[in-house]
Write an enzyme that holds these catalytic residues in place. Structure first.
Site, PDB file in Angstrom:
ATOM      1  N   HIS A  43      -5.334 -32.863  17.478  1.00 13.68           N
ATOM      2  CA  HIS A  43      -4.153 -33.599  17.933  1.00 13.68           C
ATOM      3  C   HIS A  43      -3.050 -32.653  18.375  1.00 13.68           C
ATOM      4  O   HIS A  43      -1.893 -33.046  18.476  1.00 13.68           O
ATOM      5  CB  HIS A  43      -3.662 -34.524  16.811  1.00 13.68           C
ATOM      6  CG  HIS A  43      -4.694 -35.540  16.440  1.00 13.68           C
ATOM      7  ND1 HIS A  43      -4.801 -36.763  17.085  1.00 13.68           N
ATOM      8  CD2 HIS A  43      -5.709 -35.496  15.536  1.00 13.68           C
ATOM      9  CE1 HIS A  43      -5.825 -37.431  16.567  1.00 13.68           C
ATOM     10  NE2 HIS A  43      -6.396 -36.686  15.635  1.00 13.68           N
TER      11      HIS A  43
ATOM     12  N   GLU B 161      -4.952  -6.658  14.639  1.00  8.75           N
ATOM     13  CA  GLU B 161      -4.450  -5.333  14.274  1.00  8.75           C
ATOM     14  C   GLU B 161      -5.597  -4.310  14.367  1.00  8.75           C
ATOM     15  O   GLU B 161      -5.375  -3.148  14.654  1.00  8.75           O
ATOM     16  CB  GLU B 161      -3.844  -5.356  12.866  1.00  8.75           C
ATOM     17  CG  GLU B 161      -2.941  -4.173  12.583  1.00  8.75           C
ATOM     18  CD  GLU B 161      -2.055  -4.362  11.352  1.00  8.75           C
ATOM     19  OE1 GLU B 161      -0.919  -4.846  11.492  1.00  8.75           O
ATOM     20  OE2 GLU B 161      -2.497  -4.011  10.249  1.00  8.75           O
TER      21      GLU B 161
ATOM     22  N   LYS C   1       0.845  -1.196   0.000  1.00  9.81           N
ATOM     23  CA  LYS C   1       0.000   0.000   0.000  1.00  9.81           C
ATOM     24  C   LYS C   1       0.888   1.257   0.000  1.00  9.81           C
ATOM     25  O   LYS C   1       0.714   2.150  -0.795  1.00  9.81           O
ATOM     26  CB  LYS C   1      -0.914  -0.031   1.229  1.00  9.81           C
ATOM     27  CG  LYS C   1      -1.838   1.141   1.332  1.00  9.81           C
ATOM     28  CD  LYS C   1      -2.816   0.983   2.479  1.00  9.81           C
ATOM     29  CE  LYS C   1      -3.573   2.292   2.680  1.00  9.81           C
ATOM     30  NZ  LYS C   1      -4.549   2.214   3.750  1.00  9.81           N
TER      31      LYS C   1
ATOM     32  N   GLY D 223      -4.965  -1.781   4.877  1.00  7.44           N
ATOM     33  CA  GLY D 223      -4.125  -2.895   4.398  1.00  7.44           C
ATOM     34  C   GLY D 223      -4.758  -4.251   4.656  1.00  7.44           C
ATOM     35  O   GLY D 223      -4.864  -5.099   3.767  1.00  7.44           O
ATOM     36  N   ARG D 224      -5.217  -4.458   5.881  1.00  7.22           N
ATOM     37  CA  ARG D 224      -5.761  -5.775   6.245  1.00  7.22           C
ATOM     38  C   ARG D 224      -7.152  -6.017   5.659  1.00  7.22           C
ATOM     39  O   ARG D 224      -7.690  -7.110   5.766  1.00  7.22           O
ATOM     40  CB  ARG D 224      -5.746  -5.949   7.758  1.00  7.22           C
ATOM     41  CG  ARG D 224      -6.453  -4.843   8.520  1.00  7.22           C
ATOM     42  CD  ARG D 224      -6.120  -4.894  10.004  1.00  7.22           C
ATOM     43  NE  ARG D 224      -6.672  -3.768  10.740  1.00  7.22           N
ATOM     44  CZ  ARG D 224      -6.092  -2.586  10.872  1.00  7.22           C
ATOM     45  NH1 ARG D 224      -4.929  -2.345  10.279  1.00  7.22           N
ATOM     46  NH2 ARG D 224      -6.653  -1.631  11.592  1.00  7.22           N
TER      47      ARG D 224
ATOM     48  N   GLU E  72      10.503  -4.544   4.774  1.00  7.73           N
ATOM     49  CA  GLU E  72      10.665  -5.943   4.365  1.00  7.73           C
ATOM     50  C   GLU E  72      10.324  -6.125   2.885  1.00  7.73           C
ATOM     51  O   GLU E  72      11.063  -6.755   2.126  1.00  7.73           O
ATOM     52  CB  GLU E  72       9.730  -6.856   5.183  1.00  7.73           C
ATOM     53  CG  GLU E  72      10.004  -6.880   6.666  1.00  7.73           C
ATOM     54  CD  GLU E  72       9.156  -5.876   7.432  1.00  7.73           C
ATOM     55  OE1 GLU E  72       8.976  -4.731   6.941  1.00  7.73           O
ATOM     56  OE2 GLU E  72       8.689  -6.226   8.530  1.00  7.73           O
TER      57      GLU E  72
ATOM     58  N   LYS F  49       9.176  -0.586  14.320  1.00  8.55           N
ATOM     59  CA  LYS F  49       9.811  -0.237  13.041  1.00  8.55           C
ATOM     60  C   LYS F  49      10.895   0.818  13.267  1.00  8.55           C
ATOM     61  O   LYS F  49      11.974   0.757  12.687  1.00  8.55           O
ATOM     62  CB  LYS F  49       8.776   0.332  12.062  1.00  8.55           C
ATOM     63  CG  LYS F  49       7.751  -0.665  11.552  1.00  8.55           C
ATOM     64  CD  LYS F  49       6.860   0.002  10.496  1.00  8.55           C
ATOM     65  CE  LYS F  49       5.640  -0.829  10.182  1.00  8.55           C
ATOM     66  NZ  LYS F  49       4.674  -0.155   9.333  1.00  8.55           N
TER      67      LYS F  49
END
Ligand code: F6P
Length: 562
Positions: free
Chosen positions: A391, A360, A213, A273-274, A219, A516
């Site tokens: 399990h 978030e 965005k 973003g999400r 990263e 950050k």
């Protein structure tokens, strides 16, 4: 509401607090004998059935939650979201991911501008581009068709698209549409992830989609530069225009990176973003893999739930009911977590995606006007497909902590297997567990039952299941693009409802910033120490010790392109 303005001071909240004592006198064992209660807690919309009857709630609880929703002005807030008010006030932005799936004929305004034509301009561009790539009309630098796509992005620019991709990989029609094509994701800045994403791919048949965005995420940008050098080292720098495209709101930075703005797919700051999987963030890579037509069905499914959320009365409104009951569990019954348990391997990436959307969005400590909360907001989301989870961590949810569960089942599996001599099909076997687990959690097993079975006294405490553990069960007819879209929107809106009730801003994410900034200080130090031998300075004793230990091994981190 009283002076502080916190919803916890409202009569409706206090009333719900008092109501907990009443609910604590009940057990799901009894609540489930009341058929009319159970009938009232099974709701359906557009093929999705949700059974809330294993929630620790009664009709009275629901009425009290509806009263709370009035105090929280839920209806008004939902309306404001859909009409493009800047409800994300700390960033002064509208929250209009619903516009991303609106049909062409709709009109949705943001600051006086109808955004639906803008949305469709990008969708048309995606259709055109993905058709050309898939048909081999758009070729790479050496004239070969681009059969493989690497989508580089992180957080919301990764998790939603990965969820949808995983859900469609084994669906027969979409799998057919994806034949001979690959879609990989590169998210972590860890060079191991680069190696995994590029393993076995050839530059001349690979298309790279950089999804960010902001186009500033450290990263993603390092991964983008790394993969760009992988492309150019084999094909030369002119290859970038044929092999790299971008999805971003920041066209200026896309251009500076070396990507032709013609090959950039826009979205807008009114898409969080999400919440961006329905924008070019998801639609571009997914259309490249599955074809645009299939992905429009995914958008249609999400839009169906959007309309339901916007218009259905609260008593029948699935996202509202889900959201209110989540608030009930988290803020009143003291259950801070939610386990998302799809009995469908194709939904393997649902929980990681919802984890970001929920945590978030709602992991906040202050109200939207900055007042410190005196109640916990947010919920800890995790999950794993059944039966694998059974399990792994189900021991804790059966006999340890109380963790409300979402059981999600699919009526008709994407894959059908029925072996001769087996009494049920493989999918039925899976679904036997789906039905059994919800009842095991609700009913438990009493010491009396164990004694009647002849269990020795010393084992009775260990084999007792208290039961009374809340869950809800959701049945979807199939798992196809349309239903994946429905599922996505159902969770997105549930999370919005929670935030609207808690009075927080579910659409900002200031909490990710501090780390950050600190990483950037460490980066500067790392470079100075590695290249000029500068001693570690300005960090606390712990970080200094760790950094010294890490930096002692020389020559690391200075290696070449992949
Ligand atoms: O983790 C913080 C965050 O800003 C998320 O909200 C977002 O989804 C992710 O980083 C990626 O951001 P971008 O798409 O700008 O690269």
């Amino acid at each position: 509401m009283a002076a502080t303005g916190l919803i916890s001071e409202s009569e409706a909240w206090i009333d719900l607090k008092d109501h907990v004592a009443e609910i604590n006198k009940t057990h799901l064992r009894e609540l489930l004998t009341d058929t009319s209660r159970c009938e009232g807690m099974i709701k359906e919309h557009d093929g999705i059935l949700i059974d809330f009857s294993r929630q620790r709630a009664t009709q009275k609880t629901m009425e009290k939650l509806f009263s709370l929703s009035k105090v929280a002005k839920l209806e008004e807030k939902i309306k404001k979201m859909f009409i493009g008010e800047h409800i994300n006030s700390t960033e002064d932005r509208a929250v209009l991911h619903v516009a991303l799936r609106a049909p062409r004929t709709e009109h949705i305004f943001e600051s006086g501008r109808d955004v639906v034509p803008d949305v469709w301009e990008v969708l048309d561009k995606i259709k055109d581009f993905s058709d050309r790539v898939r048909s081999g009309t758009w070729v790479g630098a050496t004239g070969k068709p681009l059969t493989d796509v690497v989508a580089i992005g992180i957080g919301g620019s990764f998790l939603g698209p990965l969820f949808v991709h995983t859900a469609l990989q084994t669906e027969p029609e979409t799998a057919k549409a994806a034949r001979n094509r690959k879609l990989r994701f590169l998210s972590n800045v860890d060079p191991i992830d680069v190696a995994r994403a590029l393993n076995g791919l050839k530059q001349e048949t690979t298309l790279v989609v950089i999804v960010s965005k902001t186009f500033t995420t450290a990263e993603t940008m390092l991964n983008a530069r790394t993969v760009r050098s992988w492309i150019t080292s084999a094909l030369g720098s002119n290859a970038v225009s044929k092999h790299m495209v971008a999805v971003s709101t920041n066209v200026k930075l896309v251009k500076e990176f070396g990507i032709d703005p013609e090959n950039a797919f826009a979205f807008w700051d009114w898409v969080g973003g999400r919440y961006s999987v329905c924008s070019a963030v998801g639609v571009l890579p997914l259309s490249l893999q599955y074809g645009f037509e299939n992905i429009t069905k995914f958008l249609e499914g999400a839009w169906s739930i959007d309309q339901h959320f916007r218009t259905a009365p609260f008593e029948n409104n699935l996202p509202v009911l889900l959201g209110l009951l989540s608030v009930w569990n988290a803020s009143f019954l003291g259950c801070p977590a939610l386990a998302i348990l799809p009995y469908c391997q194709a939904l393997q990436k649902l929980a990681p995606h919802i984890q970001q959307v929920s945590m978030e969005s709602n992991g906040k400590g202050v109200t939207i006007d900055g007042k410190v909360l005196d109640y916990e907001a947010g919920e800890i989301d995790f999950g794993e497909p059944g039966t694998n989870g059974q399990h792994s961590f189900y021991q804790l949810i059966h006999q340890g902590r109380v963790v409300p569960c979402d059981f999600i089942g699919i009526i008709k599996s994407q894959q059908s297997v029925f072996l001769r001599n087996e009494i049920v099909s493989n999918h039925d076997e899976l679904m036997c567990n789906f039905f059994a687990q919800a009842d095991a959690l609700a009913y438990g097993k009493t010491p009396e039952e164990l004694r009647a079975e002849g269990v020795p006294d010393y084992l009775i405490p260990h084999k007792t299941f208290t039961g009374n553990r809340p869950s809800l069960s959701m049945l979807l007819p199939t798992l196809k693009p349309y239903t994946v879209g429905q599922l996505l929107a159902l969770y997105e809106h549930r999370i919005a409802v929670q935030g609207f009730i808690w009075g927080i801003n579910s659409f900002d994410q200031w909490g990710v910033e501090l780390g950050k900034v600190l990483a950037s200080r460490v980066r500067t130090q790392m470079n100075a120490s590695r290249t000029k031998g500068k001693p570690v300075q300005g960090f606390n004793h712990s970080t200094t010790t760790l950094l010294n230990r890490y930096l002692k091994v020389r020559g690391l981190g200075l290696s070449m392109t992949p």
